[in-house]
Design a protein around this motif. Structure first.
Motif, short mmCIF file in Angstrom:
data_model
loop_
_atom_site.label_atom_id
_atom_site.label_comp_id
_atom_site.label_asym_id
_atom_site.label_seq_id
_atom_site.Cartn_x
_atom_site.Cartn_y
_atom_site.Cartn_z
N THR A 1 0.86 -1.18 0.00
CA THR A 1 0.00 0.00 0.00
C THR A 1 0.89 1.23 0.00
N LEU A 2 0.50 2.23 -0.79
CA LEU A 2 1.18 3.52 -0.83
C LEU A 2 0.23 4.56 -0.28
N LEU A 3 0.76 5.47 0.54
CA LEU A 3 -0.05 6.50 1.17
C LEU A 3 0.58 7.86 0.97
N ILE B 1 -11.19 5.98 -6.61
CA ILE B 1 -10.67 6.52 -7.86
C ILE B 1 -10.10 5.44 -8.76
N LEU B 2 -9.93 4.23 -8.25
CA LEU B 2 -9.54 3.09 -9.07
C LEU B 2 -10.08 1.85 -8.41
N ALA B 3 -10.92 1.10 -9.14
CA ALA B 3 -11.51 -0.10 -8.58
C ALA B 3 -10.55 -1.28 -8.69
N GLN B 4 -10.75 -2.25 -7.82
CA GLN B 4 -9.95 -3.48 -7.83
C GLN B 4 -10.00 -4.11 -9.21
N ASP B 5 -8.81 -4.55 -9.70
CA ASP B 5 -8.77 -5.23 -11.01
C ASP B 5 -9.54 -6.53 -10.97
N LEU C 1 -4.39 10.23 -0.28
CA LEU C 1 -4.48 9.29 -1.39
C LEU C 1 -3.89 7.97 -0.91
N ILE C 2 -4.65 6.88 -1.06
CA ILE C 2 -4.21 5.54 -0.67
C ILE C 2 -4.33 4.64 -1.89
N VAL C 3 -3.21 3.99 -2.25
CA VAL C 3 -3.17 3.13 -3.43
C VAL C 3 -2.70 1.74 -3.01
N ALA D 1 -6.15 -0.77 -6.73
CA ALA D 1 -7.26 -0.01 -6.15
C ALA D 1 -6.71 1.29 -5.58
N ALA D 2 -7.53 2.33 -5.58
CA ALA D 2 -7.10 3.61 -5.02
C ALA D 2 -8.30 4.40 -4.54
#
Length: 124
Positions: free
Chosen positions: A61-63, A120-124, A78-80, A101-102
């Motif tokens: 996870t990136l924060l 802002i980005l759904a799970q693949d 923002l959490i990715v 996901a984000a």
């Protein structure tokens, strides 16, 4: 939101983020990294522990903490979430992560009446 739009959002909030990985024992490991784009993925240099955790578990996870805008406190972080996109050889200091996901997540106690979480980005 598309990966392109996510990368535009990352560019807007800046390259410095926190990387969160987990050890075999379940302990979180948090470090600061500088993100760069690698096609649809993100890449960054990280130390031995972060690389080992990611290679062992395949996820990270990136924060990006909320940042002030025009002198006003930021309202969203923002959490990715992503998966290891490297070649698996474990060589070198570079980690490559494919975002899966984000979200923009509202900071506890922040003012305003916006939503608490914006996908802002759904799970693949």
């Amino acid at each position: 939101m598309s990966l392109q739009e996510l990368h535009e959002r990352i560019e807007a909030v800046g390259a410095q983020a926190f990387l969160v990985t987990v050890s075999d024992g379940g302990e979180p490991h948090v470090v600061s990294v500088v993100i760069r784009r690698d096609g649809d993925d993100v890449a960054f240099d990280a130390g031995r522990t972060s690389r080992a955790n990611l290679r062992a578990h395949g996820r990270a996870t990136l924060l990006w903490p909320a940042r002030p805008v025009d002198g006003e406190p930021g309202e969203y972080s923002l959490i990715v979430d992503g998966q290891d996109a490297g070649d698996g050889d474990g060589e070198g200091d570079t980690i490559t992560v494919h975002p899966t996901a984000a979200v923009l997540h509202r900071i506890a106690g922040s003012g305003g009446d916006g939503p608490s979480c914006i996908r802002i980005l759904a799970q693949d």
